[in-house]
Enzyme design. Structure first.
Site, PDB file in Angstrom:
ATOM      1  N   CYS A 133       0.855  -1.316  -0.044  1.00 24.18           N
ATOM      2  CA  CYS A 133      -0.022  -0.116  -0.139  1.00 24.18           C
ATOM      3  C   CYS A 133       0.853   1.238   0.177  1.00 24.18           C
ATOM      4  CB  CYS A 133      -0.873  -0.002   1.256  1.00 24.18           C
ATOM      5  SG  CYS A 133      -1.897   1.538   1.248  1.00 24.18           S
ATOM      6  N   CYS A 136      -0.425   3.959   2.286  1.00 27.28           N
ATOM      7  CA  CYS A 136      -0.095   3.841   3.488  1.00 27.28           C
ATOM      8  C   CYS A 136       1.087   4.333   4.019  1.00 27.28           C
ATOM      9  CB  CYS A 136      -0.670   2.493   4.116  1.00 27.28           C
ATOM     10  SG  CYS A 136      -2.266   1.887   3.481  1.00 27.28           S
ATOM     11  N   ASP A 137       1.939   3.710   3.259  1.00 25.95           N
ATOM     12  CA  ASP A 137       3.646   3.550   3.692  1.00 25.95           C
ATOM     13  C   ASP A 137       4.527   4.530   2.676  1.00 25.95           C
ATOM     14  OD1 ASP A 137       2.863   1.600   5.631  1.00 25.95           O
ATOM     15  OD2 ASP A 137       2.940   0.014   4.210  1.00 25.95           O
TER      16      ASP A 137
END
Length: 307
Positions: A133, A136-137
Site C-alpha cells: 500500500c 499507507c507507507d
C-alpha cells in the site's frame, strides 16, 4: 436472541454499501458487516479519477460519502469477521467472531486481498520495507529509492503516487509491456523518476537484517540474474478472493472466486455476490457499484417472491 434481518451484506466496500442503499430504500431491514472501516480498498487509494461525478476524489472521502448514502435509509453497520455461513433454505445463519445473525438474503461483497510474491525475504521484511500500500507507507520513503513489482493499473497508479515522494521508482514487470490503462502508462513513461525493468521476476527480497536494501531479479528471456538496490519494495501482482468462510456453500470456483449470473445470484437461492469477489474481468469501483445496485434490487424481488 439471534438478531434477524431481511438482508445481510458481508463487506462494506463500494459494492456492499450500494447493495445496502438499494435494499434499505426498498424498506428492507439491512445489516452491513465488515471486519474494518467502511470503504475497503478505497481507503488505501489517494486519488480516484475514474468514478463518475468526480474528476478526482480522495479514496477516504468517497468512502465517507458512500457510507452516508448507504445508512441514510436505515441500514445498520457492525464490525465483525465472518467465520461461517449456514444455508437453511428459506433463511441463512451468519456467524461472526462477535455475534450470530439470521437473514433471508445474503449478499457477499468481501472483495479480494493483495497477492504475495512468495519469495524469500517477503515475510521477513514485511513492515520493514515491504509494503502492499503506497498510500499507507509511501511517506516513509521520501527522497529514497523504491521498487514497484507489477504492471497493472494498481502498480502503475501507485508508482505515479510514489514518484512524488521517492527519489527514484523502479518498476519490475515480468512481461515486456504493461497491462495498465493507456492513460496511466503515458504518465509513467513521461515521468523522469520512473524506470522500468522488463521481462523479469523478483526471486528474493534482500536486506541487512533490519530493513530492505534491494531485490534479486531473474530475466525471463536469457535467465541472467541481477540485483536492484532500493529502500522499499511495493508489491502489486494481483489479488486473491476473500471467500474462505463461503467455500462450504459450494458457490466458489477452483480459484476461490464466486461465479454469478447477471442478477448477481450464486448457485444457492438467496445468496448473491458482488464486486471484486466475483469471477469477472474488470474489478473497479464503478463495476462494484453496478453489481451492488443489481443485487440490492434483486434481493427485494427475491424476498417479495418468497413471502
Amino acid at each position: 436472541m439471534m438478531k434477524k434481518y431481511d438482508v445481510i451484506v458481508i463487506g462494506a466496500g463500494p459494492g456492499g454499501m450500494t447493495s445496502a442503499l438499494y435494499a434499505s430504500r426498498a424498506n428492507l431491514s439491512v445489516l452491513m458487516i465488515d471486519r474494518g472501516i467502511y470503504g475497503g480498498q478505497m481507503n488505501n487509494t489517494a486519488d480516484i479519477e475514474n468514478y463518475p461525478g468526480f474528476k478526482s476524489i480522495l479514496g477516504p472521502d468517497l468512502s465517507k460519502k458512500m457510507y452516508e448514502s448507504a445508512t441514510g435509509f436505515g441500514a445498520e453497520y457492525a464490525y465483525g469477521t465472518v467465520q461461517a455461513v449456514e444455508d437453511k433454505g428459506s433463511f441463512k445463519i451468519v456467524r461472526t467472531d462477535n455475534d450470530e445473525y439470521e437473514t433471508s438474503v445474503l449478499i457477499i461483497g468481501t472483495g479480494s486481498q493483495y497477492r504475495k510474491l512468495g519469495v524469500p525475504g517477503e515475510e521477513e521484511y514485511g513492515g520493514r520495507g515491504v509494503s502492499y500500500c503506497a498510500v499507507c507507507d509511501g511517506a516513509f520513503f521520501r527522497n529514497k529509492e523504491v521498487i514497484v513489482v507489477g504492471g497493472g493499473d494498481s502498480a502503475i497508479q501507485e508508482s505515479l503516487y510514489l514518484s512524488n515522494l521517492a527519489s527514484k521508482v523502479t518498476v519490475i514487470h515480468r512481461r515486456d509491456q504493461l497491462r495498465a490503462q493507456k492513460v496511466l502508462q503515458d504518465r509513467a513513461f513521461a515521468d523522469d523518476k520512473i524506470n522500468f525493468v522488463w521481462n523479469s521476476n523478483v526471486t528474493e527480497i534482500t536486506g541487512d537484517g533490519n530493513k530492505v536494501n534491494g531485490v534479486k531479479v531473474l530475466n525471463t528471456k536469457d535467465n541472467s540474474e541481477s540485483t536492484v538496490d532500493a529502500n522499499g519494495v511495493f508489491i502489486y501482482v494481483g489479488n486473491t478472493p476473500m471467500t474462505d468462510p463461503f467455500k462450504s456453500l459450494g458457490i466458489t470456483d477452483e480459484k476461490g472466486w464466486i461465479p454469478t449470473n447477471e442478477r448477481m445470484e450464486t448457485k444457492v437461492p438467496g445468496i448473491f455476490a458482488i464486486g471484486d469477489v466475483r469471477a469477472k474481468e474488470l474489478r473497479q469501483i464503478a463495476t462494484a457499484v453496478g453489481d451492488g445496485g443489481i443485487a440490492g434490487q434483486n434481493a427485494f424481488e427475491y424476498i417479495q417472491s418468497n413471502n
